[in-house]
Design an enzyme around this catalytic site. Structure first.
Site, PDB file in Angstrom:
ATOM      1  N   ASN A 146     -41.055  -7.180 -16.991  1.00  0.00           N
ATOM      2  CA  ASN A 146     -41.865  -7.880 -15.976  1.00  0.00           C
ATOM      3  C   ASN A 146     -42.568  -9.122 -16.527  1.00  0.00           C
ATOM      4  O   ASN A 146     -42.670 -10.143 -15.854  1.00  0.00           O
ATOM      5  CB  ASN A 146     -42.853  -6.917 -15.309  1.00  0.00           C
ATOM      6  CG  ASN A 146     -43.923  -6.423 -16.248  1.00  0.00           C
ATOM      7  OD1 ASN A 146     -43.660  -6.211 -17.432  1.00  0.00           O
ATOM      8  ND2 ASN A 146     -45.118  -6.254 -15.750  1.00  0.00           N
ATOM      9  N   GLU A 244     -48.915   1.229 -23.528  1.00  0.00           N
ATOM     10  CA  GLU A 244     -49.441   0.429 -22.417  1.00  0.00           C
ATOM     11  C   GLU A 244     -48.548   0.730 -21.228  1.00  0.00           C
ATOM     12  O   GLU A 244     -47.425   0.242 -21.144  1.00  0.00           O
ATOM     13  CB  GLU A 244     -49.403  -1.071 -22.770  1.00  0.00           C
ATOM     14  CG  GLU A 244     -50.264  -1.457 -23.963  1.00  0.00           C
ATOM     15  CD  GLU A 244     -51.754  -1.358 -23.684  1.00  0.00           C
ATOM     16  OE1 GLU A 244     -52.154  -1.174 -22.515  1.00  0.00           O
ATOM     17  OE2 GLU A 244     -52.535  -1.446 -24.652  1.00  0.00           O
ATOM     18  N   CYS A 278     -48.365  -5.164 -14.176  1.00  0.00           N
ATOM     19  CA  CYS A 278     -49.024  -3.868 -14.388  1.00  0.00           C
ATOM     20  C   CYS A 278     -50.399  -3.841 -13.725  1.00  0.00           C
ATOM     21  O   CYS A 278     -50.807  -2.836 -13.164  1.00  0.00           O
ATOM     22  CB  CYS A 278     -49.115  -3.558 -15.870  1.00  0.00           C
ATOM     23  SG  CYS A 278     -49.839  -4.878 -16.847  1.00  0.00           S
ATOM     24  N   GLU A 457     -54.631  -3.654 -26.610  1.00  0.00           N
ATOM     25  CA  GLU A 457     -54.014  -4.867 -27.125  1.00  0.00           C
ATOM     26  C   GLU A 457     -55.009  -6.002 -26.930  1.00  0.00           C
ATOM     27  O   GLU A 457     -55.993  -5.870 -26.213  1.00  0.00           O
ATOM     28  CB  GLU A 457     -52.705  -5.158 -26.369  1.00  0.00           C
ATOM     29  CG  GLU A 457     -51.679  -4.077 -26.655  1.00  0.00           C
ATOM     30  CD  GLU A 457     -50.260  -4.427 -26.263  1.00  0.00           C
ATOM     31  OE1 GLU A 457     -50.012  -4.635 -25.076  1.00  0.00           O
ATOM     32  OE2 GLU A 457     -49.397  -4.469 -27.168  1.00  0.00           O
TER      33      GLU A 457
HETATM   34  P1  NAD Z   1     -39.411   0.886 -18.671  1.00  0.00           P
HETATM   35  O1  NAD Z   1     -40.248   2.020 -19.147  1.00  0.00           O
HETATM   36  O2  NAD Z   1     -38.214   1.202 -17.856  1.00  0.00           O
HETATM   37  O3  NAD Z   1     -38.852   0.057 -19.919  1.00  0.00           O
HETATM   38  C1  NAD Z   1     -39.721  -0.536 -20.868  1.00  0.00           C
HETATM   39  C2  NAD Z   1     -38.961  -0.711 -22.176  1.00  0.00           C
HETATM   40  O4  NAD Z   1     -38.652   0.591 -22.704  1.00  0.00           O
HETATM   41  C3  NAD Z   1     -37.627  -1.437 -22.039  1.00  0.00           C
HETATM   42  O5  NAD Z   1     -37.406  -2.245 -23.169  1.00  0.00           O
HETATM   43  C4  NAD Z   1     -36.638  -0.289 -21.992  1.00  0.00           C
HETATM   44  O6  NAD Z   1     -35.331  -0.651 -22.401  1.00  0.00           O
HETATM   45  C5  NAD Z   1     -37.265   0.682 -22.980  1.00  0.00           C
HETATM   46  N1  NAD Z   1     -36.852   2.085 -22.802  1.00  0.00           N
HETATM   47  C6  NAD Z   1     -36.314   2.661 -21.707  1.00  0.00           C
HETATM   48  N2  NAD Z   1     -36.036   3.969 -21.969  1.00  0.00           N
HETATM   49  C7  NAD Z   1     -36.427   4.200 -23.244  1.00  0.00           C
HETATM   50  C8  NAD Z   1     -36.408   5.352 -24.076  1.00  0.00           C
HETATM   51  N3  NAD Z   1     -35.911   6.524 -23.655  1.00  0.00           N
HETATM   52  N4  NAD Z   1     -36.909   5.234 -25.330  1.00  0.00           N
HETATM   53  C9  NAD Z   1     -37.422   4.069 -25.781  1.00  0.00           C
HETATM   54  N5  NAD Z   1     -37.447   2.934 -25.036  1.00  0.00           N
HETATM   55  C10 NAD Z   1     -36.955   3.003 -23.772  1.00  0.00           C
HETATM   56  O7  NAD Z   1     -40.399  -0.116 -17.945  1.00  0.00           O
HETATM   57  P2  NAD Z   1     -40.022  -1.441 -17.135  1.00  0.00           P
HETATM   58  O8  NAD Z   1     -39.449  -1.019 -15.815  1.00  0.00           O
HETATM   59  O9  NAD Z   1     -39.259  -2.358 -18.024  1.00  0.00           O
HETATM   60  O10 NAD Z   1     -41.468  -2.106 -16.938  1.00  0.00           O
HETATM   61  C11 NAD Z   1     -42.300  -1.863 -15.866  1.00  0.00           C
HETATM   62  C12 NAD Z   1     -43.411  -0.894 -16.248  1.00  0.00           C
HETATM   63  O11 NAD Z   1     -44.179  -1.421 -17.333  1.00  0.00           O
HETATM   64  C13 NAD Z   1     -44.412  -0.685 -15.126  1.00  0.00           C
HETATM   65  O12 NAD Z   1     -44.751   0.674 -15.071  1.00  0.00           O
HETATM   66  C14 NAD Z   1     -45.609  -1.521 -15.558  1.00  0.00           C
HETATM   67  O13 NAD Z   1     -46.846  -1.147 -15.004  1.00  0.00           O
HETATM   68  C15 NAD Z   1     -45.572  -1.323 -17.032  1.00  0.00           C
HETATM   69  N6  NAD Z   1     -46.328  -2.375 -17.709  1.00  0.00           N
HETATM   70  C16 NAD Z   1     -47.507  -2.045 -18.329  1.00  0.00           C
HETATM   71  C17 NAD Z   1     -48.272  -3.033 -18.952  1.00  0.00           C
HETATM   72  C18 NAD Z   1     -49.554  -2.700 -19.665  1.00  0.00           C
HETATM   73  O14 NAD Z   1     -49.991  -3.497 -20.476  1.00  0.00           O
HETATM   74  N7  NAD Z   1     -50.161  -1.556 -19.412  1.00  0.00           N
HETATM   75  C19 NAD Z   1     -47.821  -4.352 -18.940  1.00  0.00           C
HETATM   76  C20 NAD Z   1     -46.622  -4.648 -18.292  1.00  0.00           C
HETATM   77  C21 NAD Z   1     -45.875  -3.643 -17.689  1.00  0.00           C
END
Ligand code: NAD
Length: 476
Positions: A146, A244, A278, A457
């Site tokens: 995102n 996060e 997020c 962070e």
């Molecule tokens: P996601 O969890 O699908 O993927 C995030 C990352 O994790 C990607 O690089 C993905 O390839 C990797 N991943 C997926 N499966 C994995 C596994 N089994 N083991 C290790 N890594 C794995 O999330 P997304 O859809 O890319 O992002 C959106 C989410 O991120 C939303 O829930 C959003 O709120 C959250 N987010 C949080 C923050 C924060 O700072 N709290 C900031 C931005 C986004």
């Protein structure tokens, strides 16, 4: 494009690749290697080999390299922002903000490098102690799609300044801009092996990073569900973990709020990045006394949003990043209609017409009277849907704000300092905004409570979290 391991551009050990598509058109705009567990192993080795030299530099020397890297990114920001729009979907204006935001973060950390010192403690006849900070070693970073560039900055800035080396995995739909930036950082003087980039799936590359015994600290940003999996995989080897995760930020609009300003803030807070932020406004609670004019102002602003290919001029909102995300949003809104859990006042369907048919567009959507307990209020809605609920007073607003498993950010819109004090004290979140929402400056710590994650962070605190103290006891 290629991965970067030990300063060298490299393909995957398996020879596999995956395609990256433009979410506005569905066209393939590039490829990246489908990394393997062995590629992660090679990256960890390269990071370990580079570690000693990088850690030996003074904080100030590392800061100077980060300043140079930030300048090089600024110089190329237009090309980088264009590429980011093409792989992520966001409007060029937002992509430009994000690339500049990356440079801001490196500059913030480079700036604090001059003021780092240790501590001396005198223990009388027993002796004196000197406490210094040293890096943790090889760190891992897993990034979502995102805000791929900004979040890369949140992790690289403090980790590298503190003297660590990194193995970083971008999300599968958005690896290209991050790979370009890593290349630019290398050209600007970051030594080979200090920042290693391994692309590929979460199941293969992400899990190998999470499990790697050579990684001392892992910072993961992504969905709560993935975070739980990562937590389980990362247990062992005394690895430090920052999670996060998702959010479902509440915005409370009180009866003394500036209606126009609050409506504007809600629209930006929800529809920035097509709602895929997020800390987006994911649940809006408005005082009953102003609900009618406020909802009218909201609807007018939402309907005025220009939706289209982010490369177009004057576009306010692009497509969602991927088809699965668009389908998830469509299904949620269908659920609202089917279960009578609110009134879809505007939007509520994909964009129609030739210009949109191959992209992943969804109309900006407003749902009023969102039913308490509905999926729309319970789950993290990661797309352009804004549910509004009327409240009788601040007590109800605070109760509803906390009625979620998440706790990332929250905002209150009011002129009354008494309301501010109560929200700050009683709403469970890592950041509370007053008369604004969404902004996360690099200068202050950021992170969630409850299921939004653990660890922080940004800020001085993140820099310190990427180092540990070491004490010298001088007995006399
Ligand atoms: P996601 O969890 O699908 O993927 C995030 C990352 O994790 C990607 O690089 C993905 O390839 C990797 N991943 C997926 N499966 C994995 C596994 N089994 N083991 C290790 N890594 C794995 O999330 P997304 O859809 O890319 O992002 C959106 C989410 O991120 C939303 O829930 C959003 O709120 C959250 N987010 C949080 C923050 C924060 O700072 N709290 C900031 C931005 C986004």
């Amino acid at each position: 494009m290629q991965m970067i391991i030990g300063g060298k551009e490299t393909g995957s050990g398996s020879g596999g690749e995956f395609s990256v598509r433009n979410p506005a058109t569905g066209e393939v705009i590039g490829t990246a290697p489908a990394g393997t567990g062995d590629d992660v192993g090679a990256a960890v080795d390269a990071a370990r080999d580079a570690g000693a030299g990088w850690a030996k530099k003074t904080v100030r020397e590392r800061g100077i390299i980060l300043f140079r890297a930030a300048a090089a990114v600024r110089e190329k920001h237009q090309d980088l922002a264009r590429l980011l729009t093409m792989e992520q979907g966001k409007p060029l204006r937002e992509a430009t903000d994000e690339v500049r935001g990356f440079a801001n973060i490196l500059e913030f950390y480079a700036g604090i490098s001059a003021s780092q010192s240790g501590e001396a403690v005198r223990l009388g006849a027993a002796g004196d102690c000197m406490v210094v900070r040293e890096p943790l070693g090889v760190c891992g970073a897993i990034i979502p799609w995102n805000m791929p560039v900004l979040i890369m900055g949140w992790k690289t800035g403090p980790a590298l300044l503190a003297g660590n080396t990194l193995v970083l995995k971008p999300a599968s739909t958005t690896p290209l801009t991050s790979l370009k930036i890593a290349g630019i950082l290398g050209e600007a003087g970051l030594p080979p092996g200090v920042l290693n980039m391994v692309t590929g799936s979460g199941e293969v590359v992400g899990e190998a990073i999470a499990e790697s015994p050579g990684i001392r600290k892992l910072s993961f940003t992504g969905e709560a569900k993935t975070g739980e999996r990562v937590r389980a995989l990362a247990a062992g080897h005394a690895k430090e973990l920052v999670l996060e995760l998702g959010g479902s930020d509440p915005m409370i609009v009180m009866d003394d709020a500036d209606i126009a300003k609050a409506a504007e803030g809600a629209v930006r807070g929800r529809f920035y990045n097509a709602g895929q932020t997020c800390t987006a406004v994911k649940r809006l609670f408005v005082h009953e006394k102003i609900a009618e004019p406020f909802n009218r102002a909201l609807k007018a602003r939402i309907e005025a949003l220009a939706v289209g290919n982010g490369l177009g001029s004057k576009i306010d909102m692009g497509p969602l990043n991927n088809p699965a995300q668009r389908d998830r949003i469509a299904e949620l809104v269908e659920g609202v209609r089917h279960n009578d859990e609110g009134m879809v006042v505007t939007g509520g369907c994909p964009l129609k017409g030739r210009a949109f048919e191959d992209g992943y567009f969804y109309r900006p959507t407003l749902v009023t009277g969102a039913a308490p307990g509905s999926r729309l209020l319970r789950e993290e809605v990661f797309g352009p849907v804004l549910p509004v609920t009327t409240i009788h007073d601040l007590d109800e607003g605070i109760r509803e704000a906390n009625a979620t498993r998440f706790g990332l950010g929250a905002s209150v819109w009011t002129k009354d300092i008494g309301n501010v004090r109560r929200v700050f004290a009683e709403v469970e979140a890592g950041i509370i905004w007053v008369n604004r929402h969404l902004t996360v400056p690099p200068e202050v710590p950021f992170g969630g409570v409850k299921e939004s994650g653990s660890g922080r962070e940004n800020g001085q605190q993140a820099f310190e979290s990427y180092s540990r103290t070491k004490t010298l006891f001088l007995g006399w």
